[in-house]
Design an enzyme around this catalytic site. Structure first.
Site, short mmCIF file in Angstrom:
data_model
loop_
_atom_site.label_atom_id
_atom_site.label_comp_id
_atom_site.label_asym_id
_atom_site.label_seq_id
_atom_site.Cartn_x
_atom_site.Cartn_y
_atom_site.Cartn_z
N SER A 48 -20.35 97.46 45.88
CA SER A 48 -20.50 98.14 46.57
C SER A 48 -19.30 97.73 47.55
O SER A 48 -19.28 98.68 48.61
CB SER A 48 -21.93 97.95 46.91
OG SER A 48 -22.15 96.98 47.83
N HIS A 49 -18.88 96.99 47.92
CA HIS A 49 -17.40 96.52 48.41
C HIS A 49 -16.39 96.09 47.81
O HIS A 49 -15.51 95.24 48.14
CB HIS A 49 -17.65 95.23 49.00
CG HIS A 49 -19.28 96.29 50.26
ND1 HIS A 49 -20.26 95.84 50.73
CD2 HIS A 49 -18.59 96.00 51.70
CE1 HIS A 49 -20.81 96.68 50.76
NE2 HIS A 49 -20.14 96.66 52.06
N ASP A 189 -24.25 100.81 48.62
CA ASP A 189 -25.26 101.12 47.73
C ASP A 189 -26.18 102.44 47.69
O ASP A 189 -26.56 102.63 46.66
CB ASP A 189 -26.14 99.42 47.56
CG ASP A 189 -26.09 98.36 46.88
OD1 ASP A 189 -25.01 98.02 46.70
OD2 ASP A 189 -26.12 97.06 47.83
P1 NDP Z 1 -28.68 91.78 49.73
O1 NDP Z 1 -29.74 93.22 50.24
O2 NDP Z 1 -28.21 92.18 48.97
O3 NDP Z 1 -28.83 90.56 50.20
C1 NDP Z 1 -29.57 89.86 51.05
C2 NDP Z 1 -28.50 87.98 51.17
O4 NDP Z 1 -30.04 88.50 50.84
C3 NDP Z 1 -27.70 87.65 50.26
O5 NDP Z 1 -27.53 86.94 50.64
C4 NDP Z 1 -29.11 87.17 49.21
O6 NDP Z 1 -28.07 86.41 48.22
C5 NDP Z 1 -29.84 87.44 49.82
N1 NDP Z 1 -31.04 87.60 48.89
C6 NDP Z 1 -31.49 88.34 48.20
N2 NDP Z 1 -32.43 88.24 47.00
C7 NDP Z 1 -32.92 86.78 47.54
C8 NDP Z 1 -33.87 85.49 47.22
N3 NDP Z 1 -34.78 86.99 46.25
N4 NDP Z 1 -34.17 85.15 47.70
C9 NDP Z 1 -33.59 84.36 48.53
N5 NDP Z 1 -32.29 85.45 49.00
C10 NDP Z 1 -32.03 86.73 48.94
O7 NDP Z 1 -27.70 92.79 50.88
P2 NDP Z 1 -27.13 93.71 51.66
O8 NDP Z 1 -27.65 95.63 50.77
O9 NDP Z 1 -27.50 94.09 52.50
O10 NDP Z 1 -25.47 93.79 51.81
C11 NDP Z 1 -25.13 93.99 50.72
C12 NDP Z 1 -23.56 93.41 51.84
O11 NDP Z 1 -23.07 94.30 52.79
C13 NDP Z 1 -22.72 92.56 52.48
O12 NDP Z 1 -22.45 91.56 51.70
C14 NDP Z 1 -22.63 92.78 54.00
O13 NDP Z 1 -21.11 92.18 54.39
C15 NDP Z 1 -22.38 94.43 53.27
N6 NDP Z 1 -22.04 95.43 54.21
C16 NDP Z 1 -21.03 95.22 54.86
C17 NDP Z 1 -20.56 96.37 56.32
C18 NDP Z 1 -19.31 96.58 57.11
O14 NDP Z 1 -19.95 97.66 57.60
N7 NDP Z 1 -18.75 96.13 56.83
C19 NDP Z 1 -22.21 96.79 56.35
C20 NDP Z 1 -23.03 96.82 55.73
C21 NDP Z 1 -23.77 96.41 54.74
P3 NDP Z 1 -28.05 86.98 46.52
O15 NDP Z 1 -26.64 87.08 46.70
O16 NDP Z 1 -27.28 85.18 46.36
O17 NDP Z 1 -28.47 87.26 45.67
#
Ligand code: NDP
Length: 334
Positions: A48-49, A189
Protein backbone atom coordinates in the site's frame (compact mmCIF):
# COMPACT_ATOMS: atom_id res chain seq x y z
CA UNK A 1 -9.52 -10.15 -6.62
CA UNK A 2 -7.32 -8.98 -9.48
CA UNK A 3 -5.45 -12.13 -10.49
CA UNK A 4 -3.66 -10.57 -13.48
CA UNK A 5 -0.38 -9.85 -11.73
CA UNK A 6 3.22 -9.50 -12.77
CA UNK A 7 6.30 -10.75 -10.91
CA UNK A 8 9.15 -8.28 -10.31
CA UNK A 9 12.58 -8.69 -8.81
CA UNK A 10 13.06 -6.25 -5.94
CA UNK A 11 15.76 -4.37 -7.85
CA UNK A 12 13.26 -3.68 -10.66
CA UNK A 13 11.02 -1.82 -8.18
CA UNK A 14 13.58 0.94 -7.76
CA UNK A 15 14.33 1.14 -11.48
CA UNK A 16 10.65 1.42 -12.38
CA UNK A 17 9.91 3.99 -9.71
CA UNK A 18 12.94 6.08 -10.64
CA UNK A 19 12.08 6.12 -14.35
CA UNK A 20 8.47 7.10 -13.70
CA UNK A 21 9.44 9.90 -11.31
CA UNK A 22 12.11 11.32 -13.59
CA UNK A 23 9.63 11.22 -16.46
CA UNK A 24 7.09 13.07 -14.33
CA UNK A 25 9.49 15.96 -13.81
CA UNK A 26 11.47 15.08 -10.69
CA UNK A 27 15.17 15.83 -10.59
CA UNK A 28 17.56 13.02 -9.78
CA UNK A 29 18.01 13.80 -6.07
CA UNK A 30 14.26 13.88 -5.38
CA UNK A 31 13.46 10.92 -7.63
CA UNK A 32 16.17 8.78 -6.04
CA UNK A 33 15.01 9.58 -2.50
CA UNK A 34 11.37 8.77 -3.34
CA UNK A 35 12.30 5.62 -5.28
CA UNK A 36 14.28 4.43 -2.23
CA UNK A 37 11.26 4.99 -0.01
CA UNK A 38 8.98 3.09 -2.41
CA UNK A 39 11.57 0.32 -2.66
CA UNK A 40 11.74 0.04 1.16
CA UNK A 41 7.95 -0.35 1.32
CA UNK A 42 7.95 -3.12 -1.31
CA UNK A 43 11.03 -4.72 0.31
CA UNK A 44 9.11 -4.97 3.58
CA UNK A 45 5.91 -6.29 2.00
CA UNK A 46 3.90 -3.08 2.35
CA UNK A 47 2.30 -2.84 -1.08
CA UNK A 48 0.00 0.00 0.00
CA UNK A 49 3.04 2.33 0.19
CA UNK A 50 5.07 0.82 -2.61
CA UNK A 51 4.64 1.07 -6.38
CA UNK A 52 0.92 1.49 -5.78
CA UNK A 53 1.74 5.11 -4.82
CA UNK A 54 3.75 5.95 -7.94
CA UNK A 55 0.78 7.11 -10.09
CA UNK A 56 -0.24 9.53 -7.30
CA UNK A 57 3.36 10.75 -6.84
CA UNK A 58 3.59 11.37 -10.59
CA UNK A 59 0.19 13.07 -10.96
CA UNK A 60 1.11 15.64 -8.32
CA UNK A 61 4.47 16.30 -9.99
CA UNK A 62 2.94 16.69 -13.43
CA UNK A 63 0.26 19.13 -12.33
CA UNK A 64 2.83 21.20 -10.43
CA UNK A 65 1.34 20.65 -6.97
CA UNK A 66 4.60 19.14 -5.73
CA UNK A 67 8.04 20.57 -6.48
CA UNK A 68 10.11 17.84 -8.13
CA UNK A 69 13.22 19.98 -7.83
CA UNK A 70 12.86 20.75 -4.13
CA UNK A 71 15.98 21.67 -2.17
CA UNK A 72 15.20 21.10 1.52
CA UNK A 73 16.70 23.64 3.89
CA UNK A 74 17.71 23.05 7.54
CA UNK A 75 17.69 25.59 10.35
CA UNK A 76 18.46 25.26 14.09
CA UNK A 77 15.62 27.29 15.65
CA UNK A 78 16.55 26.29 19.22
CA UNK A 79 19.39 24.23 20.73
CA UNK A 80 17.44 21.00 20.25
CA UNK A 81 15.05 21.88 17.40
CA UNK A 82 15.88 21.27 13.76
CA UNK A 83 13.44 23.01 11.49
CA UNK A 84 13.23 21.63 7.97
CA UNK A 85 11.69 23.50 5.05
CA UNK A 86 10.96 20.86 2.43
CA UNK A 87 10.62 23.46 -0.34
CA UNK A 88 7.28 22.04 -1.46
CA UNK A 89 8.73 18.66 -2.40
CA UNK A 90 8.07 15.10 -1.31
CA UNK A 91 9.24 14.20 2.20
CA UNK A 92 11.92 11.56 1.38
CA UNK A 93 14.57 14.08 0.30
CA UNK A 94 13.85 16.27 3.35
CA UNK A 95 14.36 13.21 5.58
CA UNK A 96 17.54 12.26 3.78
CA UNK A 97 18.88 15.82 3.99
CA UNK A 98 18.31 16.10 7.74
CA UNK A 99 19.31 12.55 8.75
CA UNK A 100 22.94 13.11 9.80
CA UNK A 101 22.41 16.53 11.38
CA UNK A 102 19.38 15.35 13.32
CA UNK A 103 21.09 12.24 14.70
CA UNK A 104 24.11 14.30 15.74
CA UNK A 105 21.88 16.95 17.32
CA UNK A 106 20.05 14.28 19.33
CA UNK A 107 23.33 12.80 20.51
CA UNK A 108 24.68 16.16 21.60
CA UNK A 109 21.47 17.41 23.26
CA UNK A 110 20.08 14.11 24.54
CA UNK A 111 16.73 14.89 22.98
CA UNK A 112 15.81 16.68 19.75
CA UNK A 113 12.78 17.53 17.65
CA UNK A 114 12.70 17.73 13.87
CA UNK A 115 9.92 19.96 12.57
CA UNK A 116 9.56 18.99 8.93
CA UNK A 117 7.37 21.46 7.05
CA UNK A 118 6.27 22.32 3.53
CA UNK A 119 6.44 18.73 2.31
CA UNK A 120 4.07 16.14 0.86
CA UNK A 121 4.05 12.87 2.83
CA UNK A 122 2.88 9.80 0.99
CA UNK A 123 4.86 7.02 2.62
CA UNK A 124 5.11 4.55 5.46
CA UNK A 125 6.98 5.92 8.46
CA UNK A 126 9.09 3.09 9.82
CA UNK A 127 12.12 3.86 7.62
CA UNK A 128 12.89 7.13 9.39
CA UNK A 129 12.51 5.83 12.94
CA UNK A 130 14.28 2.57 12.15
CA UNK A 131 17.21 4.54 10.76
CA UNK A 132 17.44 6.59 13.97
CA UNK A 133 17.26 3.44 16.12
CA UNK A 134 20.06 1.90 14.09
CA UNK A 135 22.11 4.88 15.25
CA UNK A 136 21.32 3.99 18.88
CA UNK A 137 18.44 6.44 19.35
CA UNK A 138 14.85 6.00 20.47
CA UNK A 139 12.48 7.80 18.08
CA UNK A 140 8.84 8.74 17.55
CA UNK A 141 7.46 10.17 14.31
CA UNK A 142 4.02 11.17 13.12
CA UNK A 143 2.30 12.95 10.26
CA UNK A 144 -1.23 13.94 9.35
CA UNK A 145 -3.05 13.54 6.04
CA UNK A 146 -6.48 14.75 5.02
CA UNK A 147 -9.78 14.13 6.79
CA UNK A 148 -10.63 10.43 6.90
CA UNK A 149 -11.61 9.76 10.56
CA UNK A 150 -14.45 11.43 12.48
CA UNK A 151 -13.96 12.62 16.06
CA UNK A 152 -15.31 10.17 18.65
CA UNK A 153 -19.09 10.14 18.38
CA UNK A 154 -19.10 12.02 15.05
CA UNK A 155 -19.66 10.70 11.52
CA UNK A 156 -17.87 13.25 9.30
CA UNK A 157 -14.13 12.87 8.52
CA UNK A 158 -11.97 15.37 10.41
CA UNK A 159 -8.66 13.74 11.35
CA UNK A 160 -6.24 12.15 8.90
CA UNK A 161 -5.35 8.47 9.10
CA UNK A 162 -2.41 9.93 11.03
CA UNK A 163 0.27 7.29 11.50
CA UNK A 164 2.54 7.07 14.54
CA UNK A 165 5.85 5.23 14.37
CA UNK A 166 8.13 4.29 17.25
CA UNK A 167 11.57 2.69 17.28
CA UNK A 168 13.75 1.37 20.06
CA UNK A 169 17.40 0.39 19.53
CA UNK A 170 18.46 -3.12 20.48
CA UNK A 171 21.94 -4.52 20.87
CA UNK A 172 22.80 -7.19 18.30
CA UNK A 173 19.28 -7.14 16.90
CA UNK A 174 16.99 -5.26 14.54
CA UNK A 175 15.47 -2.26 16.31
CA UNK A 176 12.00 -2.76 17.75
CA UNK A 177 9.68 -0.76 15.48
CA UNK A 178 5.97 -0.24 15.28
CA UNK A 179 4.28 1.95 12.74
CA UNK A 180 0.53 2.22 12.74
CA UNK A 181 -2.24 4.39 11.37
CA UNK A 182 -4.67 5.95 13.84
CA UNK A 183 -7.37 4.54 11.61
CA UNK A 184 -8.24 0.91 12.11
CA UNK A 185 -6.83 0.37 8.60
CA UNK A 186 -4.43 2.47 6.51
CA UNK A 187 -6.27 4.25 3.67
CA UNK A 188 -3.99 2.66 1.07
CA UNK A 189 -5.18 -0.76 2.24
CA UNK A 190 -8.82 0.34 1.94
CA UNK A 191 -8.09 1.55 -1.60
CA UNK A 192 -6.51 -1.79 -2.44
CA UNK A 193 -9.58 -3.61 -1.03
CA UNK A 194 -11.78 -1.35 -3.21
CA UNK A 195 -9.63 -1.98 -6.27
CA UNK A 196 -9.69 -5.75 -5.74
CA UNK A 197 -13.35 -5.97 -4.65
CA UNK A 198 -12.45 -7.47 -1.27
CA UNK A 199 -14.75 -6.75 1.74
CA UNK A 200 -13.29 -4.88 4.71
CA UNK A 201 -13.16 -6.33 8.23
CA UNK A 202 -15.81 -5.13 10.67
CA UNK A 203 -15.06 -1.79 12.29
CA UNK A 204 -12.95 -0.34 9.45
CA UNK A 205 -15.44 2.34 8.54
CA UNK A 206 -18.88 3.79 8.00
CA UNK A 207 -20.75 4.89 4.88
CA UNK A 208 -21.69 8.50 4.15
CA UNK A 209 -24.87 8.10 6.20
CA UNK A 210 -22.86 6.99 9.25
CA UNK A 211 -23.81 3.30 9.01
CA UNK A 212 -21.18 0.57 9.61
CA UNK A 213 -20.19 -1.12 6.34
CA UNK A 214 -17.70 -3.65 4.96
CA UNK A 215 -17.83 -2.07 1.49
CA UNK A 216 -14.46 -0.39 0.81
CA UNK A 217 -15.94 2.03 -1.76
CA UNK A 218 -18.66 3.08 0.69
CA UNK A 219 -16.01 3.73 3.36
CA UNK A 220 -13.94 5.82 0.95
CA UNK A 221 -17.07 7.95 0.41
CA UNK A 222 -17.97 7.89 4.10
CA UNK A 223 -15.40 7.73 6.89
CA UNK A 224 -12.76 5.42 8.30
CA UNK A 225 -12.97 4.59 11.98
CA UNK A 226 -10.10 5.02 14.43
CA UNK A 227 -8.59 1.99 16.15
CA UNK A 228 -9.89 1.51 19.67
CA UNK A 229 -12.85 3.91 19.50
CA UNK A 230 -12.39 7.22 21.33
CA UNK A 231 -8.86 6.28 22.38
CA UNK A 232 -7.68 6.04 18.78
CA UNK A 233 -9.52 9.29 17.98
CA UNK A 234 -7.54 11.00 20.75
CA UNK A 235 -4.26 9.74 19.27
CA UNK A 236 -5.35 10.98 15.84
CA UNK A 237 -6.11 14.38 17.37
CA UNK A 238 -2.73 14.51 19.13
CA UNK A 239 -0.99 13.82 15.82
CA UNK A 240 -3.00 16.62 14.15
CA UNK A 241 -1.53 18.98 16.77
CA UNK A 242 2.06 17.69 16.72
CA UNK A 243 2.42 17.49 12.93
CA UNK A 244 0.33 20.63 12.36
CA UNK A 245 -0.01 23.62 14.71
CA UNK A 246 3.07 22.71 16.81
CA UNK A 247 5.38 23.00 13.80
CA UNK A 248 3.44 25.65 11.89
CA UNK A 249 1.82 23.29 9.41
CA UNK A 250 -1.73 22.61 8.26
CA UNK A 251 -4.37 20.52 9.97
CA UNK A 252 -5.79 17.68 7.86
CA UNK A 253 -8.92 19.72 7.28
CA UNK A 254 -6.85 22.67 6.03
CA UNK A 255 -4.74 20.36 3.87
CA UNK A 256 -7.92 19.14 2.17
CA UNK A 257 -9.20 22.69 1.64
CA UNK A 258 -5.95 23.54 -0.15
CA UNK A 259 -5.62 20.30 -2.10
CA UNK A 260 -6.22 19.61 -5.79
CA UNK A 261 -7.91 16.28 -4.95
CA UNK A 262 -6.20 14.53 -7.84
CA UNK A 263 -5.22 11.46 -5.84
CA UNK A 264 -1.79 12.67 -4.73
CA UNK A 265 -0.84 13.57 -1.16
CA UNK A 266 -1.64 16.80 0.61
CA UNK A 267 0.89 19.33 1.86
CA UNK A 268 1.73 18.81 5.50
CA UNK A 269 4.39 18.31 8.08
CA UNK A 270 6.08 15.57 10.01
CA UNK A 271 7.04 15.68 13.66
CA UNK A 272 10.01 13.60 14.80
CA UNK A 273 11.20 13.30 18.38
CA UNK A 274 14.43 11.46 19.13
CA UNK A 275 16.11 10.62 22.43
CA UNK A 276 19.59 9.34 23.17
CA UNK A 277 19.58 6.68 25.89
CA UNK A 278 23.24 7.38 26.53
CA UNK A 279 22.07 10.72 27.92
CA UNK A 280 18.71 9.82 29.47
CA UNK A 281 20.07 6.81 31.36
CA UNK A 282 23.78 7.62 31.17
CA UNK A 283 24.60 4.32 29.47
CA UNK A 284 24.04 2.87 26.01
CA UNK A 285 21.13 0.47 25.66
CA UNK A 286 22.88 -2.83 26.25
CA UNK A 287 19.75 -4.85 26.72
CA UNK A 288 18.87 -4.87 30.38
CA UNK A 289 15.22 -4.60 31.32
CA UNK A 290 14.08 -3.62 27.83
CA UNK A 291 15.26 -6.98 26.54
CA UNK A 292 13.59 -8.58 29.54
CA UNK A 293 10.29 -7.02 28.45
CA UNK A 294 10.75 -8.21 24.86
CA UNK A 295 11.55 -11.73 26.04
CA UNK A 296 8.47 -11.75 28.26
CA UNK A 297 6.28 -10.65 25.33
CA UNK A 298 7.70 -13.27 22.97
CA UNK A 299 7.35 -15.95 25.66
CA UNK A 300 3.57 -15.67 25.67
CA UNK A 301 1.72 -18.12 23.45
CA UNK A 302 0.31 -16.22 20.46
CA UNK A 303 2.24 -13.00 21.16
CA UNK A 304 5.05 -11.43 19.16
CA UNK A 305 6.93 -8.17 19.00
CA UNK A 306 5.71 -5.56 16.54
CA UNK A 307 8.04 -5.37 13.57
CA UNK A 308 8.80 -9.10 13.57
CA UNK A 309 6.18 -9.60 10.86
CA UNK A 310 7.82 -6.91 8.75
CA UNK A 311 11.27 -8.47 9.07
CA UNK A 312 9.79 -11.84 8.06
CA UNK A 313 8.10 -10.21 5.06
CA UNK A 314 11.44 -8.60 4.20
CA UNK A 315 13.10 -12.04 4.07
CA UNK A 316 10.26 -13.49 1.99
CA UNK A 317 10.33 -10.62 -0.53
CA UNK A 318 14.12 -10.89 -0.81
CA UNK A 319 13.66 -14.53 -1.85
CA UNK A 320 10.52 -14.27 -3.95
CA UNK A 321 10.38 -10.71 -5.31
CA UNK A 322 7.05 -8.89 -5.52
CA UNK A 323 3.83 -9.26 -7.47
CA UNK A 324 1.90 -6.21 -8.63
CA UNK A 325 -1.23 -5.89 -10.77
CA UNK A 326 -0.42 -5.74 -14.50
CA UNK A 327 -2.66 -2.65 -14.77
CA UNK A 328 -0.44 -0.87 -12.20
CA UNK A 329 2.72 -1.81 -14.09
CA UNK A 330 1.19 -0.46 -17.33
CA UNK A 331 0.24 2.76 -15.56
CA UNK A 332 3.72 3.42 -14.19
CA UNK A 333 5.82 2.08 -17.04
CA UNK A 334 7.28 4.82 -19.23
P1 NDP B 1 -0.71 -2.47 10.53
O1 NDP B 1 -2.03 -2.49 11.22
O2 NDP B 1 -0.50 -3.44 9.44
O3 NDP B 1 0.46 -2.68 11.58
C1 NDP B 1 0.64 -1.74 12.62
C2 NDP B 1 1.77 -2.18 13.52
O4 NDP B 1 1.29 -3.25 14.34
C3 NDP B 1 2.98 -2.72 12.77
O5 NDP B 1 4.15 -2.21 13.36
C4 NDP B 1 2.86 -4.22 12.93
O6 NDP B 1 4.09 -4.90 12.92
C5 NDP B 1 2.22 -4.33 14.27
N1 NDP B 1 1.48 -5.59 14.41
C6 NDP B 1 0.58 -6.12 13.54
N2 NDP B 1 0.11 -7.28 14.01
C7 NDP B 1 0.73 -7.50 15.20
C8 NDP B 1 0.66 -8.53 16.18
N3 NDP B 1 -0.13 -9.59 16.02
N4 NDP B 1 1.44 -8.41 17.26
C9 NDP B 1 2.26 -7.36 17.45
N5 NDP B 1 2.36 -6.36 16.56
C10 NDP B 1 1.60 -6.42 15.46
O7 NDP B 1 -0.38 -1.00 9.96
P2 NDP B 1 -1.42 0.11 9.48
O8 NDP B 1 -2.32 -0.50 8.49
O9 NDP B 1 -2.01 0.81 10.65
O10 NDP B 1 -0.42 1.14 8.76
C11 NDP B 1 0.25 0.71 7.57
C12 NDP B 1 1.23 1.77 7.11
O11 NDP B 1 0.55 2.89 6.58
C13 NDP B 1 2.16 2.33 8.18
O12 NDP B 1 3.47 2.09 7.74
C14 NDP B 1 1.88 3.83 8.21
O13 NDP B 1 3.02 4.64 8.36
C15 NDP B 1 1.31 4.05 6.83
N6 NDP B 1 0.46 5.26 6.78
C16 NDP B 1 0.95 6.40 6.19
C17 NDP B 1 0.18 7.54 6.12
C18 NDP B 1 0.71 8.81 5.54
O14 NDP B 1 -0.04 9.78 5.45
N7 NDP B 1 1.95 8.89 5.16
C19 NDP B 1 -1.19 7.55 6.64
C20 NDP B 1 -1.58 6.33 7.29
C21 NDP B 1 -0.78 5.21 7.32
P3 NDP B 1 4.46 -5.91 11.72
O15 NDP B 1 4.81 -5.00 10.57
O16 NDP B 1 5.58 -6.69 12.24
O17 NDP B 1 3.26 -6.75 11.40
Amino acid sequence: MNSDTVHLELSAVKTLALAALLNAGCNKANATAIANTVWKAERDGCSSHGLFRIPGYCRSLKNGKVNGEAEPRLERTAPSVLWVDGDGGYTPLALETMADDFAELTKSQGVAVAAITNTFHFAAMWPEVEELAKRGLCAIACTSYKPCIPPAGGTKPLFGTNPLAFAWPRPDNDPLVFDQASAMMARGDIMIHARDGVPLPDGAGIDKHGNPTNDANAVLEGAQLPFGGYKGAAIAMMIELLAGPLIGEQLSLEAAENDLEEGGPTRGGEFVLAMDPKKTRQTPITGGNAERLFEAIAAQEGARLPGVGRIERRKKVAEEGVRIPRSLLEEIEV
